[in-house]
Design a protein around this motif. Structure first.
Motif, PDB file in Angstrom:
ATOM      1  N   ALA A 226     -29.003  56.919  65.781  1.00  0.00           N
ATOM      2  CA  ALA A 226     -30.430  56.790  65.468  1.00  0.00           C
ATOM      3  C   ALA A 226     -30.957  58.145  65.030  1.00  0.00           C
ATOM      4  O   ALA A 226     -30.778  59.145  65.734  1.00  0.00           O
ATOM      5  N   SER A 227     -31.585  58.195  63.855  1.00  0.00           N
ATOM      6  CA  SER A 227     -32.159  59.437  63.332  1.00  0.00           C
ATOM      7  C   SER A 227     -33.659  59.434  63.568  1.00  0.00           C
ATOM      8  O   SER A 227     -34.341  58.436  63.313  1.00  0.00           O
ATOM      9  N   PHE A 228     -34.198  60.564  64.054  1.00  0.00           N
ATOM     10  CA  PHE A 228     -35.603  60.635  64.442  1.00  0.00           C
ATOM     11  C   PHE A 228     -36.432  61.503  63.506  1.00  0.00           C
ATOM     12  O   PHE A 228     -37.623  61.676  63.713  1.00  0.00           O
ATOM     13  N   GLY A 229     -35.812  62.068  62.472  1.00  0.00           N
ATOM     14  CA  GLY A 229     -36.533  62.966  61.590  1.00  0.00           C
ATOM     15  C   GLY A 229     -36.452  64.394  62.094  1.00  0.00           C
ATOM     16  O   GLY A 229     -36.189  64.655  63.282  1.00  0.00           O
ATOM     17  N   GLY A 230     -36.683  65.332  61.201  1.00  0.00           N
ATOM     18  CA  GLY A 230     -36.623  66.735  61.574  1.00  0.00           C
ATOM     19  C   GLY A 230     -35.231  67.204  61.913  1.00  0.00           C
ATOM     20  O   GLY A 230     -35.064  68.256  62.546  1.00  0.00           O
ATOM     21  N   GLY A 231     -34.209  66.439  61.519  1.00  0.00           N
ATOM     22  CA  GLY A 231     -32.835  66.815  61.801  1.00  0.00           C
ATOM     23  C   GLY A 231     -32.315  66.359  63.146  1.00  0.00           C
ATOM     24  O   GLY A 231     -31.162  66.642  63.486  1.00  0.00           O
ATOM     25  N   PHE A 232     -33.122  65.619  63.932  1.00  0.00           N
ATOM     26  CA  PHE A 232     -32.709  65.170  65.257  1.00  0.00           C
ATOM     27  C   PHE A 232     -32.076  63.777  65.185  1.00  0.00           C
ATOM     28  O   PHE A 232     -32.528  62.910  64.423  1.00  0.00           O
ATOM     29  N   SER A 233     -31.027  63.573  65.998  1.00  0.00           N
ATOM     30  CA  SER A 233     -30.367  62.271  66.057  1.00  0.00           C
ATOM     31  C   SER A 233     -29.749  62.081  67.435  1.00  0.00           C
ATOM     32  O   SER A 233     -29.531  63.031  68.189  1.00  0.00           O
ATOM     33  N   ALA A 234     -29.463  60.821  67.760  1.00  0.00           N
ATOM     34  CA  ALA A 234     -28.787  60.466  69.007  1.00  0.00           C
ATOM     35  C   ALA A 234     -27.753  59.397  68.689  1.00  0.00           C
ATOM     36  O   ALA A 234     -27.999  58.500  67.872  1.00  0.00           O
ATOM     37  N   THR A 235     -26.590  59.492  69.334  1.00  0.00           N
ATOM     38  CA  THR A 235     -25.494  58.561  69.073  1.00  0.00           C
ATOM     39  C   THR A 235     -24.944  58.038  70.379  1.00  0.00           C
ATOM     40  O   THR A 235     -24.807  58.781  71.356  1.00  0.00           O
ATOM     41  N   VAL A 236     -24.588  56.766  70.402  1.00  0.00           N
ATOM     42  CA  VAL A 236     -23.805  56.184  71.483  1.00  0.00           C
ATOM     43  C   VAL A 236     -22.568  55.562  70.849  1.00  0.00           C
ATOM     44  O   VAL A 236     -22.652  54.939  69.789  1.00  0.00           O
ATOM     45  N   ALA A 237     -21.406  55.766  71.476  1.00  0.00           N
ATOM     46  CA  ALA A 237     -20.146  55.336  70.865  1.00  0.00           C
ATOM     47  C   ALA A 237     -19.196  54.809  71.918  1.00  0.00           C
ATOM     48  O   ALA A 237     -19.167  55.286  73.062  1.00  0.00           O
ATOM     49  N   ALA A 238     -18.395  53.825  71.520  1.00  0.00           N
ATOM     50  CA  ALA A 238     -17.252  53.349  72.304  1.00  0.00           C
ATOM     51  C   ALA A 238     -15.997  53.777  71.556  1.00  0.00           C
ATOM     52  O   ALA A 238     -15.813  53.407  70.392  1.00  0.00           O
ATOM     53  N   GLN A 239     -15.138  54.566  72.222  1.00  0.00           N
ATOM     54  CA  GLN A 239     -13.986  55.168  71.563  1.00  0.00           C
ATOM     55  C   GLN A 239     -12.699  54.747  72.249  1.00  0.00           C
ATOM     56  O   GLN A 239     -12.624  54.671  73.478  1.00  0.00           O
ATOM     57  N   SER A 240     -11.670  54.504  71.454  1.00  0.00           N
ATOM     58  CA  SER A 240     -10.364  54.147  71.993  1.00  0.00           C
ATOM     59  C   SER A 240      -9.752  55.330  72.733  1.00  0.00           C
ATOM     60  O   SER A 240      -9.677  56.431  72.196  1.00  0.00           O
ATOM     61  N   PRO A 241      -9.257  55.119  73.979  1.00  0.00           N
ATOM     62  CA  PRO A 241      -8.585  56.203  74.694  1.00  0.00           C
ATOM     63  C   PRO A 241      -7.090  56.268  74.396  1.00  0.00           C
ATOM     64  O   PRO A 241      -6.435  57.251  74.747  1.00  0.00           O
ATOM     65  N   GLY A 242      -6.538  55.229  73.764  1.00  0.00           N
ATOM     66  CA  GLY A 242      -5.097  55.134  73.572  1.00  0.00           C
ATOM     67  C   GLY A 242      -4.595  55.984  72.427  1.00  0.00           C
ATOM     68  O   GLY A 242      -5.351  56.674  71.739  1.00  0.00           O
ATOM     69  N   THR A 243      -3.286  55.895  72.199  1.00  0.00           N
ATOM     70  CA  THR A 243      -2.651  56.704  71.168  1.00  0.00           C
ATOM     71  C   THR A 243      -3.202  56.401  69.784  1.00  0.00           C
ATOM     72  O   THR A 243      -3.572  55.259  69.485  1.00  0.00           O
ATOM     73  N   ASN A 244      -3.264  57.430  68.960  1.00  0.00           N
ATOM     74  CA  ASN A 244      -3.728  57.287  67.582  1.00  0.00           C
ATOM     75  C   ASN A 244      -2.572  57.374  66.598  1.00  0.00           C
ATOM     76  O   ASN A 244      -2.732  57.817  65.463  1.00  0.00           O
ATOM     77  N   GLY A 245      -1.384  56.953  67.059  1.00  0.00           N
ATOM     78  CA  GLY A 245      -0.227  56.991  66.190  1.00  0.00           C
ATOM     79  C   GLY A 245       0.241  58.413  65.973  1.00  0.00           C
ATOM     80  O   GLY A 245       0.114  59.281  66.845  1.00  0.00           O
ATOM     81  N   PHE A 246       0.790  58.672  64.786  1.00  0.00           N
ATOM     82  CA  PHE A 246       1.306  60.007  64.526  1.00  0.00           C
ATOM     83  C   PHE A 246       0.204  61.054  64.524  1.00  0.00           C
ATOM     84  O   PHE A 246       0.465  62.237  64.745  1.00  0.00           O
ATOM     85  N   SER A 247      -1.038  60.643  64.306  1.00  0.00           N
ATOM     86  CA  SER A 247      -2.120  61.612  64.191  1.00  0.00           C
ATOM     87  C   SER A 247      -2.708  62.017  65.537  1.00  0.00           C
ATOM     88  O   SER A 247      -3.735  62.688  65.583  1.00  0.00           O
ATOM     89  N   GLY A 248      -2.091  61.645  66.656  1.00  0.00           N
ATOM     90  CA  GLY A 248      -2.583  62.133  67.940  1.00  0.00           C
ATOM     91  C   GLY A 248      -2.285  61.197  69.082  1.00  0.00           C
ATOM     92  O   GLY A 248      -2.116  59.992  68.912  1.00  0.00           O
ATOM     93  N   GLU A 249      -2.229  61.772  70.299  1.00  0.00           N
ATOM     94  CA  GLU A 249      -1.827  61.007  71.477  1.00  0.00           C
ATOM     95  C   GLU A 249      -2.977  60.306  72.175  1.00  0.00           C
ATOM     96  O   GLU A 249      -2.770  59.593  73.148  1.00  0.00           O
ATOM     97  N   GLY A 250      -4.214  60.493  71.707  1.00  0.00           N
ATOM     98  CA  GLY A 250      -5.353  59.899  72.391  1.00  0.00           C
ATOM     99  C   GLY A 250      -5.834  60.769  73.534  1.00  0.00           C
ATOM    100  O   GLY A 250      -5.558  61.969  73.593  1.00  0.00           O
ATOM    101  N   THR A 251      -6.528  60.160  74.488  1.00  0.00           N
ATOM    102  CA  THR A 251      -7.143  60.930  75.570  1.00  0.00           C
ATOM    103  C   THR A 251      -6.577  60.588  76.944  1.00  0.00           C
ATOM    104  O   THR A 251      -7.109  61.024  77.957  1.00  0.00           O
TER     105      THR A 251
END
Length: 542
Positions: A226-251
């Protein structure tokens, strides 16, 4: 005469009017330049979609120092080796009791590198070569709710020797999806940069301490900003914790780690296994970008749903404890579920007073049972402190089970990093960076060592891991851009790690696999790991 002249003009005018007129052919614009959502590209005739091609090709040479490698061993390794100091009957009985219950590879026992294992400095790489080809697409179109953008890029890595980009010392290439996501009306979905990370791993190719999921190891996620103007924003995200294949092991960290092993050895093993995913890593952030620079604060909660390797099912029935007077065998509490968490913050300031394009950045993260988000695992080349294979790695995991006490331990990890970028001219620049971090494990007390004077087994079983570790690194990158889209970079980085001796430490095994046989030296601890590496890279962007 005037009449004659007038007649001549009239005839000339009539002749001119009678000449056929050639009209210009309509111009066909086969390629149309477009700009949608800040993406400048081209559209094909009849399409409203803007397409941009981008990428880079880089060639790299790297070199670093080598010294003795130490990996984790088991009580069984100590028993099989010849002791350099004759063991008392009590010490020998204690070793046998420990080995019968916990014969995993932990920091109770170290094994020094040797020719017989193939991980002495003779067998390990001090130099290496790598290349990467990265090719990406941006696809954008306007909608009533703002631009609809899709982005993806593929990378192909090839290398050999020290720190090859393809992740091994073989000549096999690696081709993988680095990013693939869409954005629309505040929604981001796909494999994209984490919204927890304030910055990537710094400007060197080798990383400073940062939960870097902005250029590599990027998760699959769904987010709303959500962008509030003046350069301010807020984000909520659901992220995979598992492996990302060759590009990384995840968290999800299990304790395995290390790097630059010899021909006959592999990475130090982890001691836990994550069960099925229960819920994603939940991330929230507040971000501001204005003329002075940018800043962000963020947080994450992380599910730790794990079991202890070797202590589940039938193996866990009366499989924990020590089995001596006062410490009977009991059923193992070998499955564990808890909530890990982390907080991160950072600020980046523009400093035009120093020079055009100059900036300074400071960022830091503090975590509990969510070690990836501390930034420590991403230091240098992701070796967990075992730089170039030197010394031993830190034990980085989201939890640890001690079968001798039938208890779980949790880690607290943190880091702080800073980066200064200065441009001497538009073509020459330097980046200076540094980091400091720490790791602390709970339930690793005991107050004595198994082979020390007056040390009872009830005390010594408490500490199979180093209770605390501190680490720091410094680095610099000198860059030159002789022409547009061509970079020459020369970087150097050094990392140092100091780990406290575990209270349940036994000793170190030397000469394993060599003539004369393995020798066990009680109490010989090596907690210092350090190394430096330099890299020359030449990159063409497009």
């Amino acid at each position: 005469m005037l009449g004659s002249a007038a007649g001549n003009v009239a005839v000339a005018g009539a002749q001119a009017a009678d000449l056929p007129t050639k009209k210009a052919e309509p111009v066909v614009q086969y390629v149309k330049i477009c700009n949608v959502g800040g993406i400048t590209g081209w559209t094909l005739p009849g399409s409203d979609t803007c397409v941009k091609l981008s990428g880079y090709i880089t060639a790299q040479f790297v070199g670093g120092n080598l010294n003795t490698q130490y990996n984790w061993g088991s009580t069984g390794d100590a028993i099989l080796a010849t002791s350099a100091i004759p063991l008392t009957p009590n010490a020998a009985n204690a070793l046998a009791a420990l080995s019968s219950i916990d014969n995993r590879s932990t920091q109770r026992v170290l094994i020094a590198g040797s020719a017989g294992q193939g991980n002495s400095t003779f067998y390990r790489n001090a130099t290496g070569w790598s290349m990467r080809s990265s090719f990406g697409f941006d696809i954008a179109s306007n909608t009533a709710y703002g631009p609809l953008i899709g982005h993806f890029d593929f990378q192909a890595d090839l290398g050999n020797g020290l720190d090859p980009l393809n992740g091994s010392s073989s000549t096999d290439s690696a081709v993988y999806v680095n990013e693939a996501y869409l954005t629309w009306a505040g929604v981001t979905a796909g494999k994209a940069a984490s919204f927890y990370s304030f910055t990537g791993g710094g400007d060197n190719w080798a990383n400073f301490f940062s939960p870097d999921q902005k250029g590599f190891n990027e998760p699959i996620l769904m987010a709303y900003t959500a962008s509030f103007g003046g350069g301010f924003s807020a984000t909520v995200a659901a992220q995979s914790p598992g492996t990302n294949g060759f590009s990384g092991e995840g968290t999800q960290l299990t304790g395995s780690g290390g790097a630059n092993f010899g021909a006959l050895t592999g990475a130090n093993p982890g001691s836990i296994t994550f069960g099925g995913q229960r819920w994603p890593d939940i991330v929230g952030n507040l971000h501001v970008t204005q003329g002075w620079g940018e800043a962000q604060v963020s947080g994450v909660i992380h599910n730790v749903n794990v079991s202890a390797n070797g202590y589940t099912g039938a193996l866990g029935e009366l499989g924990c404890g020590v089995g001596v007077t006062g410490l009977p065998l009991i059923n193992c509490d070998s499955q564990h579920n808890q909530i890990g968490w982390g907080v991160d913050g950072g600020v980046k300031l523009n400093i035009p007073q120093l020079g055009a394009g100059d900036t300074v950045l400071v960022t830091g993260s503090y975590t509990q049972s969510a070690v990836w988000y501390s930034g420590l695992p991403d230091g240098m080349w992701g070796e967990n402190g075992q730089v170039n294979g030197n010394g031993q790695p830190m034990y980085l995991a989201d939890a640890f089970f001690n079968p001798l006490t039938n208890s779980w331990s949790k880690p607290t990890a943190w880091s702080v990093s800073a980066l200064l970028e200065h441009h001497f001219t538009p073509q020459f620049y330097i980046d200076l960076e540094g980091s400091v971090g720490g790791l602390e494990w709970s339930n690793m007390g005991g107050g004595c060592y198994i082979l020390g004077f007056g040390c009872g087994i009830a005390q010594a079983i408490q500490g199979p891991l180093s209770k605390s570790a501190t680490t720091w690194l410094i680095g610099a990158d000198l860059g030159w851009n002789p022409v547009t889209n061509l970079n020459f970079d020369l970087e150097v980085m050094y990392q140092s790690v100091n780990q406290e001796k575990p209270t349940g430490f036994l000793g170190t095994v030397y000469n394993l696999g060599n003539a004369g046989g393995a020798v066990f030296v009680p109490g010989a601890w090596e907690g210092n790991s350090s190394g430096f590496a330099g890299r020359l890279r030449i990159t063409r962007y497009f």
